[in-house]
Scaffold this motif. Sequence first.
Motif, PDB file in Angstrom:
ATOM      1  N   MET A 166      72.537   5.478  44.757  1.00 54.90           N
ATOM      2  CA  MET A 166      73.582   6.063  43.889  1.00 54.90           C
ATOM      3  C   MET A 166      72.950   7.565  43.765  1.00 54.90           C
ATOM      4  SD  MET A 166      75.782   3.938  43.527  1.00 54.90           S
ATOM      5  CE  MET A 166      76.891   5.029  42.960  1.00 54.90           C
ATOM      6  N   LYS A 167      71.832   7.819  43.849  1.00 54.92           N
ATOM      7  CA  LYS A 167      71.292   9.225  43.867  1.00 54.92           C
ATOM      8  C   LYS A 167      72.021  10.104  45.090  1.00 54.92           C
ATOM      9  CE  LYS A 167      66.712   8.160  41.773  1.00 54.92           C
ATOM     10  NZ  LYS A 167      65.465   8.307  41.780  1.00 54.92           N
TER      11      LYS A 167
ATOM     12  N   ASP B 230      70.999   5.385  37.689  1.00 56.01           N
ATOM     13  CA  ASP B 230      72.031   5.614  38.581  1.00 56.01           C
ATOM     14  C   ASP B 230      73.212   6.197  37.871  1.00 56.01           C
ATOM     15  OD1 ASP B 230      70.667   4.771  40.834  1.00 56.01           O
ATOM     16  OD2 ASP B 230      72.081   2.672  40.768  1.00 56.01           O
TER      17      ASP B 230
END
Length: 400
Positions: free
Chosen positions: A153-154, A15
């Motif tokens: 988080m991507k 992340d």
Amino acid sequence: MSEGKFRLQSKFLTDAAWNYGAFAVMAGTGVILNFFIAAHFGIAALGVFNQIYAVYVVMAQFAVMGFHDSAQKHTSELDDEPEHLGVVSSAALVLAAAFGLLTAFGVYFLSKPIGLLADSEPVGKGIALAAPGLMFFAVNKVLMGVLNGVRRMKAFAAAQTLRVSVILVSCLVIAWLEYEPYMLGVSFTLAEVVLLPFLLYLVRPNLTDFASSTALKKWIKVHFHFGSRALINGFLAESYIRIDIVMLGIFVSDRDVGIYSFAALFIEGLFQVPVVFRTLANPELARLLKDGDKLETSRFSRKVALMSFGAFIAAAAVVLVVYPFLGPYFPDDLVALSHPVLLVLLSGLVVYSLMIPMDYIVLQGGMPGRQSALMTFNVLVNAALNLALIPFFGLYGACT
């Protein structure tokens, strides 16, 4: 290392890589945008743009009212209750939309007085164009808080990248159409309008949750109670690194603000290095604090702080080496005039970078009021120093 801890560390690093990729795009976009505005419109226009940006970011905290922090914290704690994710998200979105709309109207009607205070009509006009974006910003911020809370988080990084890309493209089109510099303010509104459907697709809030009025009302109360106490922290945290630009706008010319804001651009970029770690750490802190695992919380905090500090030092070293060589590419000795400002600002940020990743630990522990009190003290000291020193030392008074 246990399998669970290994998975956590692996995901954290993955992340971090994705979000530093987004950060690189954001930083690069910021440099390109400031270069372009200074070269095409002039240094005074750069000062106008950054004053619009500072006011927009500060007022955006009133629009979202801390509801994004509440959404992030409470969705972080729903690992064992995923069925509640929809109603928790929907309640925060209802509040964000309402307060965002009120703030947008308020800023629009106050845009002219703000321009008079800054002694700059273009600043007032630009703020009026940016004001509608505040409603969309509030909703988008909550949606991104949900993504953060569930550790997607991507997707979070992709949304950050999309926002700055739209701002850049909008500014390029405004220049191509040969509009006045104040029109750059509309880029903030366009960015949020474009971002909204993308985030709705990613989060896909379940609208059927509105039928469950009891649960919805419960979570609206939870978010309002938490968010209203977290508001001061969010407002002041964003204001903290922009108070200098806002106050400089009162005491010095748009051109001087342009010089200062060019150096501040790099400082804000470096500031985001530990902020990325803070964003990644917040959901895990919320879970660790909820479980009462003090030993693991301490270990996690030290590890994240050291990782953040190392990344910051590396990034700062690159900026210090590259900055002087930018001179030929910018007009009117902008780099030479702003270089001393950069050095003073950077010296203060070095120490703070070690603490930034844990900035919100009190908030994640469920004490937004105490978090706000802590940030209030920091900002009052910052504002008092700016007020005392800028009239006598100008740009360097704001640096101190």
